[in-house]
Motif scaffolding. Structure first.
Motif, PDB file in Angstrom:
ATOM      1  N   SER A  34      57.845  46.738  35.759  1.00  0.00           N
ATOM      2  CA  SER A  34      57.588  48.083  35.243  1.00  0.00           C
ATOM      3  C   SER A  34      58.682  49.037  35.695  1.00  0.00           C
ATOM      4  O   SER A  34      59.234  48.883  36.776  1.00  0.00           O
ATOM      5  N   SER A  35      58.957  50.021  34.848  1.00  0.00           N
ATOM      6  CA  SER A  35      59.992  50.985  35.220  1.00  0.00           C
ATOM      7  C   SER A  35      59.409  52.390  35.336  1.00  0.00           C
ATOM      8  O   SER A  35      58.483  52.756  34.610  1.00  0.00           O
ATOM      9  N   THR A  36      59.983  53.144  36.247  1.00  0.00           N
ATOM     10  CA  THR A  36      59.563  54.542  36.383  1.00  0.00           C
ATOM     11  C   THR A  36      59.989  55.336  35.150  1.00  0.00           C
ATOM     12  O   THR A  36      59.325  56.309  34.797  1.00  0.00           O
ATOM     13  N   LYS A  37      61.053  54.914  34.482  1.00  0.00           N
ATOM     14  CA  LYS A  37      61.468  55.577  33.238  1.00  0.00           C
ATOM     15  C   LYS A  37      60.361  55.462  32.188  1.00  0.00           C
ATOM     16  O   LYS A  37      60.077  56.425  31.476  1.00  0.00           O
ATOM     17  N   GLU A  38      59.751  54.285  32.090  1.00  0.00           N
ATOM     18  CA  GLU A  38      58.678  54.075  31.117  1.00  0.00           C
ATOM     19  C   GLU A  38      57.460  54.927  31.469  1.00  0.00           C
ATOM     20  O   GLU A  38      56.830  55.528  30.604  1.00  0.00           O
TER      21      GLU A  38
END
Length: 154
Positions: A34-38
């Motif tokens: 998972s990405s913090t951007k998402e």
């Protein structure tokens, strides 16, 4: 004009929105994938804004785990609720397999003392162990007298 109280309430709401979204993203894709951007995109904020609320992805993970625990059936259970509270928690967990996977993977990784969630899991397991031990003590449970001697009358 926005009052300080209004900004504070908006900040709390935004923080909760980030936590809810991060929980969904982490539970679906796993922490590492998972990405913090998402998460920021889904919430509708910039990544720096997300980091304003949570200093790092690891801090966000710990906050997500803590918030989930606070909302769980076990946290809502009254002291002395007995095995029913544990069964309700198991039922809750059964409806959230992604979250159970997140907890399992993260708790295993957090055995490393350098992991961001190490201390949180250590405290969590200590609290759970203490609560379960108290529930399993002779004379404990619903309707028990907490001041009674468990060996009395034996």
């Amino acid at each position: 004009m926005t009052t300080a109280r209004g900004r504070y309430a908006k900040g709390r709401q935004r923080r909760e929105q980030i936590l809810d979204t991060a929980l969904e993203v982490f539970a679906t894709g796993g922490f590492h994938a998972s990405s913090t951007k998402e998460i920021a995109r889904r919430v509708g904020v910039s990544e720096p804004t997300l980091f304003h609320y949570f200093g790092s992805k690891q801090a966000l993970l710990v906050a997500v785990l803590q918030a989930r625990d606070e909302r769980s059936a076990a946290a809502r259970a009254e002291p002395g609720a007995g095995p029913e509270a544990l069964l309700e928690t198991v039922r809750d967990n059964g409806s959230e397999p992604g979250l159970v996977r997140l907890y399992a993977v993260t708790s295993a990784e957090a055995t490393d003392p350098g992991h961001a969630a190490h201390d949180w899991f250590a405290r969590r397991y200590d609290r759970l162990r203490t609560a379960l031990a108290a529930e399993l003590e002779p004379g404990a449970g619903p309707g028990a007298d907490p001041g009674a001697d468990p060996g009395a009358g034996a």
